[in-house]
Design a protein around this motif. Sequence first.
Motif, PDB file in Angstrom:
ATOM      1  N   THR A  46      43.149  50.886  48.176  1.00 47.96           N
ATOM      2  CA  THR A  46      42.119  50.832  48.807  1.00 47.96           C
ATOM      3  C   THR A  46      42.490  49.604  49.148  1.00 47.96           C
ATOM      4  O   THR A  46      41.489  49.354  50.391  1.00 47.96           O
ATOM      5  N   SER A  47      42.905  48.683  48.905  1.00 48.98           N
ATOM      6  CA  SER A  47      43.073  46.741  48.434  1.00 48.98           C
ATOM      7  C   SER A  47      42.088  46.367  48.576  1.00 48.98           C
ATOM      8  O   SER A  47      41.512  45.221  49.519  1.00 48.98           O
TER       9      SER A  47
ATOM     10  N   SER B 268      35.404  48.030  37.400  1.00 50.09           N
ATOM     11  CA  SER B 268      36.441  47.818  36.195  1.00 50.09           C
ATOM     12  C   SER B 268      35.171  48.772  35.522  1.00 50.09           C
ATOM     13  O   SER B 268      34.288  48.496  34.771  1.00 50.09           O
TER      14      SER B 268
ATOM     15  N   GLU C 245      37.183  46.918  43.044  1.00 51.17           N
ATOM     16  CA  GLU C 245      36.450  47.984  42.275  1.00 51.17           C
ATOM     17  C   GLU C 245      36.138  47.426  40.764  1.00 51.17           C
ATOM     18  O   GLU C 245      36.375  46.805  40.581  1.00 51.17           O
TER      19      GLU C 245
ATOM     20  N   LYS D 176      35.139  42.990  38.183  1.00 47.36           N
ATOM     21  CA  LYS D 176      36.400  43.911  39.778  1.00 47.36           C
ATOM     22  C   LYS D 176      38.012  43.450  39.085  1.00 47.36           C
ATOM     23  O   LYS D 176      37.824  42.818  38.889  1.00 47.36           O
ATOM     24  N   SER D 177      38.116  44.848  39.383  1.00 49.61           N
ATOM     25  CA  SER D 177      39.391  44.824  39.625  1.00 49.61           C
ATOM     26  C   SER D 177      40.596  45.376  40.983  1.00 49.61           C
ATOM     27  O   SER D 177      39.186  46.096  41.559  1.00 49.61           O
ATOM     28  N   TYR D 178      41.817  45.320  40.854  1.00 48.79           N
ATOM     29  CA  TYR D 178      41.965  45.024  42.366  1.00 48.79           C
ATOM     30  C   TYR D 178      42.664  46.791  42.773  1.00 48.79           C
ATOM     31  O   TYR D 178      43.490  46.981  41.593  1.00 48.79           O
ATOM     32  N   ASN D 179      42.320  47.665  43.575  1.00 55.00           N
ATOM     33  CA  ASN D 179      43.069  48.705  43.640  1.00 55.00           C
ATOM     34  C   ASN D 179      43.864  48.707  45.102  1.00 55.00           C
ATOM     35  O   ASN D 179      43.078  48.876  46.056  1.00 55.00           O
ATOM     36  N   GLU D 180      44.859  48.770  44.591  1.00 50.45           N
ATOM     37  CA  GLU D 180      46.017  48.591  45.144  1.00 50.45           C
ATOM     38  C   GLU D 180      46.044  49.429  46.677  1.00 50.45           C
ATOM     39  O   GLU D 180      46.226  49.844  47.521  1.00 50.45           O
TER      40      GLU D 180
END
Length: 211
Positions: A40-41, A46, A44, A34-38
């Motif tokens: 949508t906060s 990867s 998601e 999982k990586s952080y989508n700035e």
Amino acid sequence: MEQHETFFFPPTVNPVRSQQLVKRLARGEIINRKSYNEGTSQLEESELYVSLAGNYEFYKALYLHMGWHLIFNTQGEFFYVSRVPEEDALEEGDPNSNRINYTLFALADNMVKRGFELGVLWSLHGGISNEDLAQMPDRDSEQWTVMTALGFKDDVWAEGIKTLKTRGFVFEDSRGSIIFSNAAKYFIEHLINKFAGEGSALRVATVPTES
């Protein structure tokens, strides 16, 4: 005449992602599921992780010819490369180096001593705020001394977090809080038995099950 193995790239292997993977793994980064989508906060899936997981045997053989062991930690859901086989990686410190080990452990230990549960560290609604960082031990503390001995200078906690971010163990959310990745969660749980003792607030029993 020496025989060389020929690699045939599967159609599912994206050349652009392969180049991105080589660059990031060679820098010592881990690839989290999982990586952080700035925007949508939210966390998601990867694309790099999906590419590695879907073509693991191919990438494993490819990296082996480059002198690396591609290690897939299924429990923590992350990939990294090591110069040693998987069974030796944790002991050899790749990526579980002393700098990574101690910084993760000290951050978690101090949060727990202040009354927080460990689960706060990897919760998108929690994390370590700037106010929390201001409460970390100062220059007269043993932990500061250890961080300095590990090569961190000036503001050792800010430098330690910068290293963790670069390696993929933590990320900064839209609030500016530092959140532990699933890989960091895995290593914290691994480190509890190794380092927790007198003077530490961490115990195996304090690790909550992620919902």
